[in-house]
Design a protein around this motif. Structure first.
Motif, mmCIF file in Angstrom:
data_model
loop_
_atom_site.group_PDB
_atom_site.id
_atom_site.type_symbol
_atom_site.label_atom_id
_atom_site.label_comp_id
_atom_site.label_asym_id
_atom_site.label_seq_id
_atom_site.Cartn_x
_atom_site.Cartn_y
_atom_site.Cartn_z
ATOM 1 N N HIS A 30 0.846 -1.259 -0.114
ATOM 2 C CA HIS A 30 0.118 -0.058 -0.131
ATOM 3 C C HIS A 30 0.721 1.148 -0.009
ATOM 4 N N GLU A 31 2.119 1.185 -0.239
ATOM 5 C CA GLU A 31 3.104 2.293 0.228
ATOM 6 C C GLU A 31 3.222 2.868 -1.071
ATOM 7 N N PRO A 32 3.419 4.207 -1.332
ATOM 8 C CA PRO A 32 3.812 4.770 -2.816
ATOM 9 C C PRO A 32 5.262 4.696 -3.265
ATOM 10 N N ILE A 33 5.446 4.212 -4.671
ATOM 11 C CA ILE A 33 6.582 3.955 -5.027
ATOM 12 C C ILE A 33 6.941 4.535 -6.388
ATOM 13 N N PHE A 34 5.720 5.280 -7.080
ATOM 14 C CA PHE A 34 5.630 5.526 -8.168
ATOM 15 C C PHE A 34 6.944 6.388 -8.658
ATOM 16 N N PHE A 35 7.344 7.499 -8.066
ATOM 17 C CA PHE A 35 8.327 8.391 -8.444
ATOM 18 C C PHE A 35 9.710 7.586 -8.381
ATOM 19 N N GLN A 36 9.844 6.800 -7.540
ATOM 20 C CA GLN A 36 11.125 6.100 -7.148
ATOM 21 C C GLN A 36 11.366 5.119 -8.277
ATOM 22 N N SER A 37 10.200 4.658 -8.895
ATOM 23 C CA SER A 37 10.167 3.548 -9.957
ATOM 24 C C SER A 37 10.540 4.149 -11.409
ATOM 25 N N LEU A 38 10.290 5.440 -11.592
ATOM 26 C CA LEU A 38 10.559 5.657 -12.896
ATOM 27 C C LEU A 38 11.949 5.575 -13.483
ATOM 28 N N GLY A 39 12.145 4.828 -14.536
ATOM 29 C CA GLY A 39 13.476 4.751 -14.992
ATOM 30 C C GLY A 39 14.210 3.907 -14.244
#
Length: 235
Positions: free
Chosen positions: A160-169
């Motif tokens: 449930h924890e956000p990781i979108f920005f860290q996952s880019l590229g």
């Protein structure tokens, strides 16, 4: 144009699992979003007990090798200090009987401790395969089948924890069977997030996690799992 569309398609296939609208749309279509592994599966090659014993063995060896610098920690743990002093005495006695036993020598590098403990060393290096990037190689010794050769360091994210920005590229996002994600990237935003979490959990001078894997000289010689590459089905 065709090549560009293919490249966009590959990127979409890689990132759609982290895109909230895609997840919301597919949740109503498929109840199961994680890989199902039956109890009788051979998915787990090494038992939990073997993993535990292996890690305990190497961490104990690393601790003893760095014993002189652990005084401030052991001062708070007198019972544990007595156990390590006993181990230290036993090793010193063994080294007198067998001078060839190099494991008893202190001040070795972490890689040397790994070799003295398990008979091999591993380290990341540039792959000779075209476009393969960095991989992990056995640089010394021999690795028997079924042996633990690395750990996957990084920031752990629950489902449930956000990781979108860290996952880019970021090709270092490791997705476990239970949906937990581990970000093993040692640069950029991922590096900053890990160091921030590590220092947040620090108790005075005592660190609760290892930051050395972010450097070129990791104190844990097994912390190279994020660079272990999987062979594709087509090669």
């Amino acid at each position: 144009a065709v090549a560009m569309l293919r490249a966009l398609r590959r990127r979409w296939d890689a990132y759609k699992y982290r895109f909230v609208p895609w997840l919301a749309f597919n949740l109503c279509r498929r109840r199961r979003t994680l890989r199902y592994v039956p109890e009788s599966s051979q998915d787990k090659i090494i038992s939990d007990e073997d993993v535990f014993q292996t890690l305990l063995k190497i961490f104990k060896a690393l601790f003893i090798n760095d014993f002189s610098r652990q005084a401030h920690i052991l001062a708070l743990l007198p019972e544990i200090k007595c156990k390590y002093l006993e181990l230290l005495t036993i090793e010193q006695e063994q080294s007198k009987v067998n001078p060839c036993n190099r494991q008893s020598q202190h001040g070795c590098s972490p890689a040397e401790v790994l070799f003295n403990t398990f008979g091999f060393t591993v380290s990341p290096d540039r792959s000779s395969l075209v476009s393969a990037g960095t991989g992990v190689f056995v640089t010394k010794g021999f690795v028997p089948k079924g042996t633990i050769v690395s750990m996957y360091p990084g920031t752990v994210y629950r489902k449930h924890e956000p990781i979108f920005f860290q996952s880019l590229g970021n090709p270092f996002i490791f997705r476990c069977i239970d949906g937990v994600l581990i970000d093993g990237k040692d640069k950029g935003l991922s590096r900053s997030v890990y160091r921030s979490c590590s220092r947040r959990d620090q108790l005075g001078p005592f660190q609760m996690s290892d930051e050395s894997w972010l450097t070129s000289a990791p104190q844990n010689p097994l912390a190279v799992g994020q660079y272990v590459n999987n062979c594709s089905h087509g090669k």
